[in-house]
Scaffold this active site. Structure first.
Site, PDB file in Angstrom:
ATOM      1  CG  HIS A 168       5.579  23.138  54.039  1.00 30.02           C
ATOM      2  ND1 HIS A 168       6.468  24.180  55.050  1.00 30.02           N
ATOM      3  CD2 HIS A 168       5.813  23.675  52.541  1.00 30.02           C
ATOM      4  CE1 HIS A 168       7.495  25.074  53.995  1.00 30.02           C
ATOM      5  NE2 HIS A 168       7.025  24.927  52.862  1.00 30.02           N
TER       6      HIS A 168
ATOM      7  CG  HIS B 192       5.740  22.804  48.405  1.00 27.53           C
ATOM      8  ND1 HIS B 192       5.619  23.349  48.212  1.00 27.53           N
ATOM      9  CD2 HIS B 192       6.322  22.551  49.046  1.00 27.53           C
ATOM     10  CE1 HIS B 192       5.561  24.505  48.685  1.00 27.53           C
ATOM     11  NE2 HIS B 192       6.428  24.292  49.127  1.00 27.53           N
TER      12      HIS B 192
HETATM   13  P1  AMP Z   1       7.962  26.897  51.018  1.00 28.68           P
HETATM   14  O1  AMP Z   1       8.214  28.408  50.065  1.00 28.68           O
HETATM   15  O2  AMP Z   1       8.350  26.170  50.660  1.00 28.68           O
HETATM   16  O3  AMP Z   1       8.179  27.460  52.550  1.00 28.68           O
HETATM   17  O4  AMP Z   1       6.030  27.327  50.929  1.00 28.68           O
HETATM   18  C1  AMP Z   1       4.843  27.360  51.230  1.00 28.68           C
HETATM   19  C2  AMP Z   1       4.593  27.177  50.638  1.00 28.68           C
HETATM   20  O5  AMP Z   1       2.559  28.075  51.704  1.00 28.68           O
HETATM   21  C3  AMP Z   1       4.141  28.605  49.415  1.00 28.68           C
HETATM   22  O6  AMP Z   1       4.215  27.731  48.020  1.00 28.68           O
HETATM   23  C4  AMP Z   1       2.626  29.634  49.193  1.00 28.68           C
HETATM   24  O7  AMP Z   1       2.414  29.529  48.539  1.00 28.68           O
HETATM   25  C5  AMP Z   1       2.232  28.428  50.605  1.00 28.68           C
HETATM   26  N1  AMP Z   1       1.101  29.366  50.761  1.00 28.68           N
HETATM   27  C6  AMP Z   1       1.557  30.645  52.307  1.00 28.68           C
HETATM   28  N2  AMP Z   1       0.177  30.808  52.667  1.00 28.68           N
HETATM   29  C7  AMP Z   1      -0.785  29.967  52.775  1.00 28.68           C
HETATM   30  C8  AMP Z   1      -1.700  29.627  52.911  1.00 28.68           C
HETATM   31  N3  AMP Z   1      -2.881  30.502  54.141  1.00 28.68           N
HETATM   32  N4  AMP Z   1      -2.675  28.454  52.353  1.00 28.68           N
HETATM   33  C9  AMP Z   1      -2.290  27.343  52.120  1.00 28.68           C
HETATM   34  N5  AMP Z   1      -1.319  28.001  51.542  1.00 28.68           N
HETATM   35  C10 AMP Z   1      -0.161  29.009  51.381  1.00 28.68           C
END
Ligand code: AMP
Length: 126
Positions: free
Chosen positions: A110, A112
């Site tokens: 993903h 950001h």
């Molecule tokens: P990473 O640390 O780069 O893997 O980022 C994962 C991101 O996913 C974090 O910023 C979380 O806040 C976000 N996240 C986790 N669960 C959900 C969800 N159900 N809906 C939207 N974002 C989420």
């Protein structure tokens, strides 16, 4: 918990479940290659995640295994989401965590997308 290495794609990770519609998300855009939705714990006034529809764990996994069409479609979607959200003029930041050192939590690739304020230093020490 950070992702440990690459290994096999976990089809029950939270973003896979969002893609299947099993978990709700606040979607801002989707096309055949990508889905974009608001991060559940925003770290900027605007914090959106863009994910490919395919089962790729990390940036490396995506860029080595996805087709050219998927890669182009995904990156075009990231650019379109930023433009549609009005971020071109004020500016924004995109970021992708990969693996343990970066603290990747969700093992589905993903990007950001942060915006809506002056974002400050690129890296902030923990
Ligand atoms: P990473 O640390 O780069 O893997 O980022 C994962 C991101 O996913 C974090 O910023 C979380 O806040 C976000 N996240 C986790 N669960 C959900 C969800 N159900 N809906 C939207 N974002 C989420």
């Amino acid at each position: 918990m950070p992702v440990k290495g690459l290994g096999e794609y976990d089809s029950n990770n939270i973003f896979a479940r969002i893609l299947r519609g099993e978990i709700p998300s606040r979607r801002v855009y989707e096309n055949e290659f990508a889905v974009a939705f608001h991060d559940i714990a925003p770290q900027a006034p605007l914090h959106v995640l863009v994910i490919p529809r395919g089962p790729y764990i990390s940036f490396a996994d995506f860029t080595t295994k996805a087709s050219d069409a998927e890669i182009a479609g995904f990156f075009r979607a990231v650019g379109k989401v930023a433009a549609d959200l009005g971020l071109e003029a004020p500016g924004y930041r995109i970021l992708a965590n990969m693996g343990e050192d970066a603290g990747q939590e969700v093992p589905h690739f993903h990007m950001h997308l942060f915006g809506g304020k002056r974002l400050g230093a690129m890296l902030v020490a923990p």
